[in-house]
Design a protein around this motif. Structure first.
Motif, PDB file in Angstrom:
ATOM      1  N   GLU A 170       2.314 -22.217  -8.119  1.00  0.00           N
ATOM      2  CA  GLU A 170       3.262 -22.265  -9.233  1.00  0.00           C
ATOM      3  C   GLU A 170       3.999 -23.590  -9.313  1.00  0.00           C
ATOM      4  OE1 GLU A 170       7.335 -20.195  -7.651  1.00  0.00           O
ATOM      5  OE2 GLU A 170       5.615 -18.856  -7.883  1.00  0.00           O
ATOM      6  N   HIS A 171       3.958 -24.377  -8.230  1.00  0.00           N
ATOM      7  CA  HIS A 171       4.588 -25.695  -8.215  1.00  0.00           C
ATOM      8  C   HIS A 171       3.577 -26.821  -8.469  1.00  0.00           C
ATOM      9  CE1 HIS A 171       8.155 -23.718  -6.745  1.00  0.00           C
ATOM     10  NE2 HIS A 171       7.515 -23.266  -5.677  1.00  0.00           N
ATOM     11  N   ASP A 172       2.349 -26.443  -8.863  1.00  0.00           N
ATOM     12  CA  ASP A 172       1.279 -27.422  -9.109  1.00  0.00           C
ATOM     13  C   ASP A 172       0.931 -28.191  -7.829  1.00  0.00           C
ATOM     14  OD1 ASP A 172      -0.655 -28.800 -10.603  1.00  0.00           O
ATOM     15  OD2 ASP A 172       0.757 -30.384 -11.182  1.00  0.00           O
ATOM     16  N   ILE A 173       0.957 -27.492  -6.698  1.00  0.00           N
ATOM     17  CA  ILE A 173       0.557 -28.067  -5.409  1.00  0.00           C
ATOM     18  C   ILE A 173      -0.688 -27.330  -4.943  1.00  0.00           C
ATOM     19  CG2 ILE A 173       1.207 -28.567  -3.031  1.00  0.00           C
ATOM     20  CD1 ILE A 173       4.173 -28.274  -3.949  1.00  0.00           C
ATOM     21  N   GLN A 174      -1.780 -28.044  -4.812  1.00  0.00           N
ATOM     22  CA  GLN A 174      -3.024 -27.449  -4.337  1.00  0.00           C
ATOM     23  C   GLN A 174      -3.090 -27.581  -2.818  1.00  0.00           C
ATOM     24  OE1 GLN A 174      -6.029 -28.492  -2.839  1.00  0.00           O
ATOM     25  NE2 GLN A 174      -7.040 -26.546  -3.238  1.00  0.00           N
ATOM     26  N   VAL A 175      -3.385 -26.499  -2.118  1.00  0.00           N
ATOM     27  CA  VAL A 175      -3.421 -26.498  -0.653  1.00  0.00           C
ATOM     28  C   VAL A 175      -4.806 -26.059  -0.191  1.00  0.00           C
ATOM     29  CG1 VAL A 175      -2.373 -25.615   1.471  1.00  0.00           C
ATOM     30  CG2 VAL A 175      -0.965 -25.904  -0.595  1.00  0.00           C
ATOM     31  N   GLY A 176      -5.421 -26.866   0.657  1.00  0.00           N
ATOM     32  CA  GLY A 176      -6.723 -26.535   1.220  1.00  0.00           C
ATOM     33  C   GLY A 176      -6.837 -27.089   2.626  1.00  0.00           C
ATOM     34  N   ASP A 177      -7.952 -26.820   3.270  1.00  0.00           N
ATOM     35  CA  ASP A 177      -8.151 -27.362   4.620  1.00  0.00           C
ATOM     36  C   ASP A 177      -9.582 -27.822   4.828  1.00  0.00           C
ATOM     37  OD1 ASP A 177      -9.705 -25.076   5.321  1.00  0.00           O
ATOM     38  OD2 ASP A 177      -7.979 -24.025   6.126  1.00  0.00           O
TER      39      ASP A 177
END
Length: 255
Positions: A170-177
């Protein structure tokens, strides 16, 4: 200001190669590490106009906050990409590894990662299209003998990645690993004689291979990015196969 990246554990290995690659492609790099001499050498190679360096211990909240605040002052508060790379490894039978070392693995690989994420959040939130790339491991697919605490720490990184990929969307932050198997770095080389898995599975990646995967993830993000042809082939099976089968395969490789 060009695209900006902040890298923990940037003094050597994967972090250093990632800093070199991103700087060569026009990104402004924040390089953080406990090793001040290594950071000075990196800054001399990159050029001061393309980077800032930050002597940082990821388990020290004050140190982390200061490092990210100093970086943000150079970037007008922008942080396009956070690469959580800092980590340690100790291989051996669980009972033979001192308790202090088990604690240090968890402190750096898990608590350190959480500390950096927490401090970085305001800057990520303030940057359109921001992204986090955590360094997980192939050992996050199933607990690995001789790597018990390390494997557990990378399971935690995987879980943190999955949770924040939902929370921070919702904050336009993409998280991956990234999920690499063994990588030929100083950290792995110092442990190679401590498990049969090194020879049965092989050490088929180097730090530049992983840096290239960081670059690919930055431009074509996925939730989990398994590395090496061998593990990419195994990853769908590891997710869907019965635990007893996965356990049997790993046990055979370990013996």
């Amino acid at each position: 200001m060009h695209d900006t990246v902040f890298i923990t554990g940037a003094g050597a290995g994967i972090g250093r190669e990632t800093a070199l690659l991103f700087a060569a492609n026009g990104w402004f790099v924040g390089a953080a590490d406990r090793d001040e001499a290594a950071l000075k050498a990196l800054a001399a190679e990159l050029g001061e106009e393309r980077c800032t360096t930050h002597v940082m211990d990821v388990v020290d909240e004050v140190s982390v906050q200061q490092g990210l605040d100093d970086f943000a002052r150079k970037t007008d508060g922008q942080l396009r990409l956070l690469h959580n790379n800092a980590g340690i490894l100790k291989v051996g039978r669980f009972e033979d590894i001192p308790m202090a070392t088990h604690r240090q693995i968890v402190d750096i690989n898990v608590t350190g990662l959480i500390t950096v994420l927490h401090a970085a959040f305001p800057y990520l939130k303030a940057t359109p299209g921001a992204q986090v790339i955590n360094m997980s491991s192939a050992s996050a697919a199933f607990g690995i003998p001789d790597f018990a605490s390390y494997s557990a720490s990378k399971h935690a990184v995987r879980a943190m990645t999955e949770a924040l990929s939902i929370e921070w969307e919702e904050h336009d932050i993409q998280v991956g690993d990234l999920m690499p198997p063994f990588v030929s770095t100083g950290m792995v080389k110092s442990n190679e004689g401590q498990s049969a898995l090194f020879s049965s599975m092989g050490v088929n990646l180097d730090a530049r291979d992983v840096a290239a995967a960081v670059w690919e993830q930055a431009h074509h993000p996925r939730l989990h990015r398994p590395l090496s042809a061998q593990f990419r082939a195994m990853w769908p099976l590891a997710k869907s196969a019965p635990s007893a089968l996965t356990r049997a395969v790993i046990k055979r490789l370990w013996r």
